[in-house]
Design a protein around this motif. Structure first.
Motif, PDB file in Angstrom:
ATOM      1  N   LEU A 122      17.397-123.749  53.582  1.00  0.00           N
ATOM      2  CA  LEU A 122      17.044-123.869  55.057  1.00  0.00           C
ATOM      3  C   LEU A 122      15.868-124.984  54.915  1.00  0.00           C
ATOM      4  O   LEU A 122      14.767-124.385  54.644  1.00  0.00           O
ATOM      5  CB  LEU A 122      16.865-123.004  55.894  1.00  0.00           C
ATOM      6  N   ALA A 156      20.461-123.054  62.725  1.00  0.00           N
ATOM      7  CA  ALA A 156      21.608-122.317  63.185  1.00  0.00           C
ATOM      8  C   ALA A 156      22.417-123.216  63.991  1.00  0.00           C
ATOM      9  O   ALA A 156      23.727-123.431  63.958  1.00  0.00           O
ATOM     10  CB  ALA A 156      21.317-121.142  64.066  1.00  0.00           C
ATOM     11  N   THR A 184      20.074-128.176  56.336  1.00  0.00           N
ATOM     12  CA  THR A 184      20.559-126.826  55.930  1.00  0.00           C
ATOM     13  C   THR A 184      21.485-126.977  54.632  1.00  0.00           C
ATOM     14  O   THR A 184      21.564-125.728  54.189  1.00  0.00           O
ATOM     15  CB  THR A 184      21.486-126.063  57.068  1.00  0.00           C
ATOM     16  N   VAL A 199      21.549-118.347  60.059  1.00  0.00           N
ATOM     17  CA  VAL A 199      21.762-119.656  60.089  1.00  0.00           C
ATOM     18  C   VAL A 199      23.295-119.908  59.101  1.00  0.00           C
ATOM     19  O   VAL A 199      24.122-120.559  59.637  1.00  0.00           O
ATOM     20  CB  VAL A 199      20.916-120.390  59.068  1.00  0.00           C
TER      21      VAL A 199
END
Length: 239
Positions: free
Chosen positions: A119, A127, A174, A201
């Motif tokens: 992340l 997310a 991500t 996430v």
């Protein structure tokens, strides 16, 4: 017996999947030494598509085996409750264990080969990114299954290119994973698999997006059916 074969297929495919992604990067960047230049990225993308086509074929010959929890979850939502429990209680854990085992062995074999998806933004944007990417691929996959149910190559090709495109779009944010089991394997190796960021996430957002994608597609299909039925009924009445 069929259930055990399916669980074993999920474990093996998940094990192989994490190896596939890591070996492609190792081959392009370490062995060929291309780095992040354009031709290196093109080669990596080409090998990734071939890999996804190969895994689509493996999933087909294994009679439903899968390396992604979101794939089996989207199918389980539309099935019966027993199948849903089997998916959540047996298939997804097998995929997670396969990914964890695969990452462990590839790190032991090739130390420093990589760290998997990470992340790089705050948890909310992360997310949202994983959720949107997952929603898009779920809609695309369901649409392909409905429009080309018998054409394996077309479905696999379009799905592979779509996944690669979405992965590239989310890679800087991500990692563009769209696979909770694979993300879990790398996170477990790093020791951050139980953090709030990882759970939100790489698990909750994709699962919620999968549910939303399945329900949205269902609504679209139902509304289309209703329109077609109304047209048919009107034509019958006019005759």
């Amino acid at each position: 017996m069929a259930c055990m074969r399916l669980i074993l297929s999920d474990f093996i495919l998940s094990f192989m999947w994490v190896w596939s992604g890591a070996l492609i990067k190792f081959f392009v960047y370490n062995i060929l030494g291309f780095g992040f230049e354009t031709k290196g990225e093109i080669l990596k993308a080409s090998l990734s598509i071939l890999s996804m086509l190969f895994f689509a074929w493996l999933c087909k010959i294994s009679s439903g085996g899968s390396y992604n929890p979101l794939t089996v979850l989207s199918g389980a939502i539309s099935g019966n409750f027993t199948g849903f429990l089997f998916t959540v209680g047996a298939r997804i854990p097998a995929q997670v264990l396969g990914s964890i085992s695969g990452v462990k062995y590839i790190i032991d074999t090739f130390p420093g080969i990589g760290h998997g998806p990470r992340l790089n933004v705050d948890i909310h944007r992360g997310a949202l990114t994983e959720g949107l990417l997952t929603f898009a691929i779920v809609i695309i996959s369901l649409g392909l299954a409905r429009s080309n149910p018998s054409s394996f190559f077309i479905r696999a090709w379009v799905s592979s290119v779509s996944k690669l495109t979405l992965h590239i779009l989310g890679s800087d944010l991500t990692g563009g994973c769209m696979n909770p089991a694979s993300a879990m394997g790398w996170a477990y190796a790093r020791g951050d698999h139980i953090t709030k960021e990882h759970i939100f996430v790489y698990w909750l957002a994709p699962i919620e997006a999968t549910l939303l994608g399945v329900w949205t597609f269902r609504l679209l299909v139902q509304s289309k059916k209703l329109k077609e039925e109304k047209k048919i009924s009107k034509s019958v009445k006019s005759e």
